[in-house]
Design an enzyme around this catalytic site. Structure first.
Site, PDB file in Angstrom:
ATOM      1  N   TYR A 144       6.999  25.415  65.105  1.00 18.01           N
ATOM      2  CA  TYR A 144       7.022  24.571  63.909  1.00 18.01           C
ATOM      3  C   TYR A 144       7.494  25.403  62.732  1.00 18.01           C
ATOM      4  CZ  TYR A 144       5.249  21.649  60.044  1.00 18.01           C
ATOM      5  OH  TYR A 144       5.122  20.891  58.907  1.00 18.01           O
ATOM      6  N   ASP A 239      10.070  33.361  61.449  1.00 18.05           N
ATOM      7  CA  ASP A 239       9.191  32.535  60.627  1.00 18.05           C
ATOM      8  C   ASP A 239       7.782  33.104  60.766  1.00 18.05           C
ATOM      9  OD1 ASP A 239       7.673  30.703  59.348  1.00 18.05           O
ATOM     10  OD2 ASP A 239       8.382  28.957  60.460  1.00 18.05           O
ATOM     11  N   LYS A 267       1.193  30.790  53.506  1.00 17.86           N
ATOM     12  CA  LYS A 267      -0.224  30.907  53.861  1.00 17.86           C
ATOM     13  C   LYS A 267      -0.933  32.124  53.223  1.00 17.86           C
ATOM     14  CE  LYS A 267       0.308  27.603  57.472  1.00 17.86           C
ATOM     15  NZ  LYS A 267       1.226  27.332  58.544  1.00 17.86           N
TER      16      LYS A 267
HETATM   17  C1  LIG Z   1       2.446  26.287  58.278  1.00 15.40           C
HETATM   18  C2  LIG Z   1       3.776  26.703  58.758  1.00 15.40           C
HETATM   19  C3  LIG Z   1       4.966  26.315  58.101  1.00 15.40           C
HETATM   20  C4  LIG Z   1       4.970  25.305  56.969  1.00 15.40           C
HETATM   21  O1  LIG Z   1       4.299  25.759  55.843  1.00 15.40           O
HETATM   22  P1  LIG Z   1       3.791  24.664  54.767  1.00 15.40           P
HETATM   23  O2  LIG Z   1       3.228  25.505  53.673  1.00 15.40           O
HETATM   24  O3  LIG Z   1       2.786  23.823  55.476  1.00 15.40           O
HETATM   25  O4  LIG Z   1       4.983  23.881  54.353  1.00 15.40           O
HETATM   26  C5  LIG Z   1       6.162  26.832  58.533  1.00 15.40           C
HETATM   27  N1  LIG Z   1       6.211  27.688  59.564  1.00 15.40           N
HETATM   28  C6  LIG Z   1       5.111  28.080  60.228  1.00 15.40           C
HETATM   29  C7  LIG Z   1       5.235  29.058  61.352  1.00 15.40           C
HETATM   30  C8  LIG Z   1       3.862  27.586  59.861  1.00 15.40           C
HETATM   31  O5  LIG Z   1       2.781  27.944  60.554  1.00 15.40           O
END
Ligand SMILES: *Cc1c(COP(=O)(O)O)cnc(C)c1O
Length: 431
Positions: A144, A239, A267
């Site tokens: 994701y 990511d 995060k």
């Molecule tokens: C949470 C997450 C996102 C998206 O971040 P948001 O702040 O929710 O938009 C993108 N990539 C990864 C790997 C994530 O865990």
């Protein structure tokens, strides 16, 4: 367990908020029952509106690596609050956080702040396309990367939980440019690059997949991506929105020793306030406006409150021994869970790195592919989730989410969690 106030609030929320929640995984679709409403957090604990107390392994879905209301974070926010919430102009603290990110994440030479992880990945991909003058993007099944159109294909946890691997409203013209490959499948990567290497702008990957439960990269997988991107002059994007500053101070890339061209963060770096970042090689980053022709902007980018919280966070987590201790606590929990499952004769295994973990209910073997994740036993997970909840442990309400241990968790909370898990494994056995 009393749930009447949560139920009342959920019913009220559904009148004015679609599905009663502001983000789909919160809705308990993956586990059944109604979502809880919380009013307070303290250290490793959450308190719901009915006064039930839970040991929290969600940590706001990743950011709260120090637990709730850590004193240094609260202090930093309070200090900034008195000076101003936002100026729409530059501050010294933005340079400080950029310096710290570049220092700890070795592949990052320059970094830009945004407001969410979604914005970070979306901008990193636009930048990769602008830099290479190519259109094709490679992503992996079960990973994701936020909810930007071109990335919502086979996109892991949130979508899987509600049973929609892809989203309505995404034109196929966008996703036609996104090529999805199976995670940890080196043959598929080689075949793809043989055919399309020359047109590929970038490969985006979670270096530890945390949105299909928890799947670490196989030996050689990240190395192959690095090699193919270098040979084909494609941009390699890690990511690390979830894994950055969560699995190690230098992110997953420091554990595996593979350096991407660009990294996305979010995060943990905001200390719990809304933030995201993308950064990497200066040659690529300089293509971003105003120095280059790839446009990217944000009214709230570099929000002084989020930056203050993030800086305080980075200071605490870069203290010597922080990640060793976090890893030790998480390991204690994982070993204990495996022992309790084995005592109850329930097939169960875990994965772990730093303060991030995954639990699987179908097998005693280590899980390495999306297909194996999908074979996980949903009925067992639901039983486990509700038993744990009734015994004061709050887990993510989806079997596709990773779990998080914070530094505020002590051996006492871990012991209580393990005792609750014994009851949960017994319940599974009697299913
Ligand atoms: C949470 C997450 C996102 C998206 O971040 P948001 O702040 O929710 O938009 C993108 N990539 C990864 C790997 C994530 O865990």
């Amino acid at each position: 367990m009393k749930k009447s106030k949560s139920q009342e609030l959920y019913n009220r929320a559904k009148n004015f908020i679609p599905g009663g929640v502001n983000s789909p995984v919160r809705a308990f679709k993956g586990v059944g029952g109604d979502p809880l409403f919380f009013k307070e957090g303290l250290g490793p604990y959450l308190v719901d509106v009915d006064e039930n107390r839970y040991i929290d392994y969600v940590g706001a879905f990743g950011p709260l690596i120090l637990g709730h209301r850590h004193e240094r974070i609260i202090e930093a926010i309070q200090t900034q609050l008195k000076k101003g919430i936002g100026f729409g102009a530059s501050t010294e603290a933005e340079i400080e956080i950029a310096e710290k990110i570049c220092k700890h994440v070795h592949s990052i030479e320059e970094v830009r702040l945004v407001t969410s992880g979604t914005e970070a990945t979306m901008s990193a991909i636009r930048l990769a396309r602008g830099f290479t003058n190519r259109d094709k993007v490679v992503k992996f099944e079960g990973c994701y990367h936020g909810h930007a159109d071109g990335l919502l294909v086979k996109a892991g946890s949130g979508a899987l939980t509600i049973g929609q691997p892809d989203s309505l409203g995404v034109p196929s013209a966008y996703t036609d440019l996104t090529h999805v490959l199976p995670y940890n499948d080196t043959e598929a990567v080689e075949e793809y690059f043989d055919a399309h290497g020359g047109d590929t702008a970038c490969v985006i990957v979670e270096p530890i997949a945390g949105n299909m439960n928890f799947v670490p990269p196989d030996v050689g997988f990240l190395e192959l991506l690095r090699e193919q991107c270098t040979v084909n002059q494609s941009v390699l994007i890690f990511d690390e929105v979830m894994t950055g500053f969560r699995v190690a101070l230098g992110g997953a890339q420091s554990i595996y020793g593979v350096l991407p061209d660009l990294t996305t963060l979010g995060k943990v770096i905001g200390g719990g306030l809304p933030i995201g970042a993308f950064g990497g090689r200066a040659e690529i980053m300089e293509k971003i406006a105003p120095s280059g022709g790839v446009y990217q902007a944000g009214t709230l980018s570099g929000s002084p409150l989020a930056v203050a919280a993030g800086l305080a966070m980075l200071e605490v987590i870069s203290e010597a021994g922080f990640y060793e201790e976090l890893h030790r606590k998480t390991k204690l929990l994982m070993n204990g869970l495996e022992e309790r499952a084995s005592a109850a004769d329930v097939p169960f295994t875990t994965n772990q790195a730093g303060g991030m973990f995954g639990c699987f209910f179908n097998t005693n073997k280590k899980v390495k592919t999306f297909k194996e994740v999908m074979e996980s036993n949903e009925r067992n997970f639901r039983t486990y989730f509700h038993e744990m909840l009734n015994n004061g442990v709050y887990l993510a309400p989806s079997m596709y989410e990773a779990g998080f241990v914070s530094m505020a968790h002590t051996e006492e909370e871990i012991r209580k969690t393990l005792d609750a898990s014994s009851l949960a494994f017994e319940a599974i056995k009697n299913n």
